[in-house]
Structures are given as C-alpha cells and as structure tokens.
Design a protein around this motif. Structure first.
Motif, PDB file in Angstrom:
ATOM      1  N   GLU A 188      -0.777  -6.143  -8.923  1.00 13.86           N
ATOM      2  CA  GLU A 188       0.461  -6.905  -9.080  1.00 13.86           C
ATOM      3  C   GLU A 188       1.676  -6.181  -8.508  1.00 13.86           C
ATOM      4  OE1 GLU A 188       3.147  -9.078 -12.574  1.00 13.86           O
ATOM      5  OE2 GLU A 188       1.279  -8.040 -13.094  1.00 13.86           O
ATOM      6  N   THR A 189       1.767  -4.888  -8.734  1.00 13.13           N
ATOM      7  CA  THR A 189       2.924  -4.133  -8.253  1.00 13.13           C
ATOM      8  C   THR A 189       3.001  -4.147  -6.728  1.00 13.13           C
ATOM      9  OG1 THR A 189       2.886  -2.681 -10.176  1.00 13.13           O
ATOM     10  CG2 THR A 189       4.061  -1.889  -8.237  1.00 13.13           C
ATOM     11  N   ARG A 190       1.882  -3.852  -6.085  1.00 11.70           N
ATOM     12  CA  ARG A 190       1.867  -3.819  -4.622  1.00 11.70           C
ATOM     13  C   ARG A 190       2.027  -5.213  -4.031  1.00 11.70           C
ATOM     14  NH1 ARG A 190      -3.281   0.333  -3.785  1.00 11.70           N
ATOM     15  NH2 ARG A 190      -2.240   2.191  -4.649  1.00 11.70           N
ATOM     16  N   GLY A 191       1.370  -6.180  -4.644  1.00 15.69           N
ATOM     17  CA  GLY A 191       1.469  -7.543  -4.141  1.00 15.69           C
ATOM     18  C   GLY A 191       2.863  -8.114  -4.273  1.00 15.69           C
ATOM     19  N   THR A 192       3.477  -7.880  -5.418  1.00 11.67           N
ATOM     20  CA  THR A 192       4.845  -8.368  -5.646  1.00 11.67           C
ATOM     21  C   THR A 192       5.820  -7.725  -4.674  1.00 11.67           C
ATOM     22  OG1 THR A 192       4.394  -8.753  -7.991  1.00 11.67           O
ATOM     23  CG2 THR A 192       6.694  -8.552  -7.337  1.00 11.67           C
ATOM     24  N   HIS A 193       5.674  -6.426  -4.469  1.00 12.22           N
ATOM     25  CA  HIS A 193       6.564  -5.718  -3.544  1.00 12.22           C
ATOM     26  C   HIS A 193       6.425  -6.269  -2.126  1.00 12.22           C
ATOM     27  CE1 HIS A 193       8.848  -2.501  -1.686  1.00 12.22           C
ATOM     28  NE2 HIS A 193       7.818  -2.222  -0.898  1.00 12.22           N
ATOM     29  N   ALA A 194       5.188  -6.493  -1.694  1.00 11.54           N
ATOM     30  CA  ALA A 194       4.955  -7.012  -0.351  1.00 11.54           C
ATOM     31  C   ALA A 194       5.558  -8.409  -0.187  1.00 11.54           C
ATOM     32  CB  ALA A 194       3.457  -7.053  -0.056  1.00 11.54           C
ATOM     33  N   ALA A 195       5.342  -9.263  -1.184  1.00  9.97           N
ATOM     34  CA  ALA A 195       5.887 -10.620  -1.119  1.00  9.97           C
ATOM     35  C   ALA A 195       7.407 -10.605  -1.116  1.00  9.97           C
ATOM     36  CB  ALA A 195       5.360 -11.451  -2.287  1.00  9.97           C
ATOM     37  N   GLU A 196       7.996  -9.726  -1.912  1.00  7.58           N
ATOM     38  CA  GLU A 196       9.454  -9.637  -1.970  1.00  7.58           C
ATOM     39  C   GLU A 196      10.037  -9.178  -0.645  1.00  7.58           C
ATOM     40  OE1 GLU A 196      10.129  -7.107  -5.315  1.00  7.58           O
ATOM     41  OE2 GLU A 196      10.050  -8.762  -6.775  1.00  7.58           O
ATOM     42  N   GLN A 197       9.320  -8.297   0.061  1.00  5.18           N
ATOM     43  CA  GLN A 197       9.771  -7.863   1.378  1.00  5.18           C
ATOM     44  C   GLN A 197       9.910  -9.052   2.325  1.00  5.18           C
ATOM     45  OE1 GLN A 197       6.744  -4.449   1.843  1.00  5.18           O
ATOM     46  NE2 GLN A 197       8.420  -3.858   3.185  1.00  5.18           N
ATOM     47  N   LEU A 198       8.907  -9.899   2.325  1.00 10.01           N
ATOM     48  CA  LEU A 198       8.915 -11.044   3.230  1.00 10.01           C
ATOM     49  C   LEU A 198       9.907 -12.107   2.753  1.00 10.01           C
ATOM     50  CD1 LEU A 198       5.094 -11.358   4.002  1.00 10.01           C
ATOM     51  CD2 LEU A 198       6.875 -10.196   5.321  1.00 10.01           C
TER      52      LEU A 198
END
Length: 252
Positions: A39-49
């Motif tokens: 969740e942490t890595r996925g959320t961060h990646a999505a927030e970047q985009l």
C-alpha cells in the motif's frame, strides 16, 4: 478511443515497466488503476502520477492472493462497471539457476507470481472486460520465453542464454496462456497479446538493460490500444537484433 473514458488496470505498477505503462495509458486519456501489493509504495507511485494531472488511483492487488484479486475486481466493478485494458505486468526476475541446480521452491515461487497470477487475475476481471466495447489484455512476456529464439539457432545470442531455467520457462508459459485466451476469445471484441519489452533497465537486472521503462511502455500501450482489425494472439516487441518491434508468429 471511445467517447466514454476507458478504464485500465496495470498490476505490479509501483515501479519499472508497470509504472511507465500506467503513466502512458493515463497520458492517452484513460482512468488507470495502479495495482501494487504494498500500500505504501503503491499509494506513493499513484500520487506521483496524480500530481502530474493524470487520472491514476492506487488499487491493492497481490497476484498470489485470491482474496486480494477478488477484492480488486469487486472494487473496479463497483466503481466503474467495466475494464477496457488489463496489463498483467506483476512478476519477479530470474534466480539465475541452471537446469541442474533448480529447486522446487524456486520453480513454485516464480510460477506462482509470473504464471498463476496472470491466469487468476485475468479470470477475475474477465466479466468486467466483457462489459467493455472492445477490451485488450496484455501479458508481459520476454524473448527468453520463445522456443525458437532460445533453441533453434546454436549461433544466436539467445541460444547462449543457459544460465537460468526458471524465468524463461515461466515466460514460455505466459506465451501459451496468451495464445489459449486469444483462441477462447476470438469470437469476441477482446484481443489478447504478449508484449516483449526487450532488455529493460529495471530492478530485475540491476538496471543494466539498454532500454528504458518508457520504451517498454510504448510496446505495451501499442498492444493495449490495438485497432479492431488487428490480429489477436500477437507476440510482439523488441527482439534481439531488431531496432523496431516485430510481430512473430508460430513457434514462440
């Protein structure tokens, strides 16, 4: 593209080819679910985009966990009611074990993610893919999964790729999966393809590849947006010795 916004899901998309593919599909105007198990890595990646103005949302999906897959499919069903593009990107790299040194645990672990995961995810989302006007399924494969490339020419560079049994075997299985789904769905608007990203600089290879994730994403998105008159069951992408992507038929 359809007038109605298209919906895409990319598994294993918090980094590498998956991340670049999520970005590219969103740039094409799709609403993208960025799938990742963490969740942490996925959320961060999505927030970047998302911060770049792209319609990208994190969705938790672990391709080795049936409950996680079912929950992700239920969420997309509830929120969107369909899925136009499924990219089965989640996977792990080679343990570098030659045939005589392979263990059962190595085989089981890689097949669980690279092969079983693609099938279970596809089956979970197939009802939603059938709800789209003309859905596309793209499985991330590799040239090392080609029997002809790996076994037919003793003088070729690919033939010399002996150091590992497990990863090439899983990608050969992905090619068969692609072909079998394409046959089952040939009388529908759904097209199923296997993408060959080429030797891409990712964590799999210590970023030694000569192609970028963005170049790989171009191959994936081409297959994810095939026109209605394009063939299904393609095995297409960056082959050794070819500057441009080529379409390879027959003995993959």
């Amino acid at each position: 593209m359809n007038a109605e916004r298209e919906i895409a899901l990319v598994t294993g998309a918090n980094k590498g080819i998956g991340f670049a593919t999520a970005r590219k599909l969103a740039e094409l105007g799709m609403t993208v679910y960025l799938g990742a198990r963490d969740e942490t890595r996925g959320t961060h990646a999505a927030e970047q985009l998302h911060a770049g103005g792209l319609d990208v949302t994190y969705i938790q999906i672990d391709v080795t966990d049936d409950k996680s897959i079912a929950a992700a499919a239920e969420r997309v069903k509830t929120e969107r009611g369909k899925l136009d593009v499924l990219v089965n990107n989640a996977g792990i790299g080679s343990p570098d074990a030659i045939p005589s040194e392979v263990t059962r645990a190595q085989l089981r672990n890689m097949f669980e993610i690279n092969v079983f995961g693609s099938v279970v995810v596809t089956n979970a989302f197939l009802p939603l893919l059938r709800q789209a006007p003309a859905a596309r399924i793209v499985n991330i494969s590799s040239e090392v999964g080609s029997l002809s490339a790996m076994l037919d020419d003793p003088e070729s560079m690919m033939y010399q790729y002996l150091r590992d049994l497990v990863y090439p075997t899983t990608k050969a299985a992905v090619n068969m999966i692609t072909g079998q789904y394409a046959k089952e769905l040939r009388d529908t608007p759904i097209k199923v393809s296997a993408a060959i990203p080429g030797y891409v600089a990712t964590d799999f290879n210590g970023r030694t590849g000569h192609r970028t994730p963005e170049q790989a994403a171009e191959i994936v998105t081409t297959l994810a947006t095939l026109p209605a008159d394009a063939p299904t069951g393609q095995y297409w992408g960056s082959l050794t010795g070819a500057e441009d992507g080529v379409h390879q038929h027959g003995r993959w």
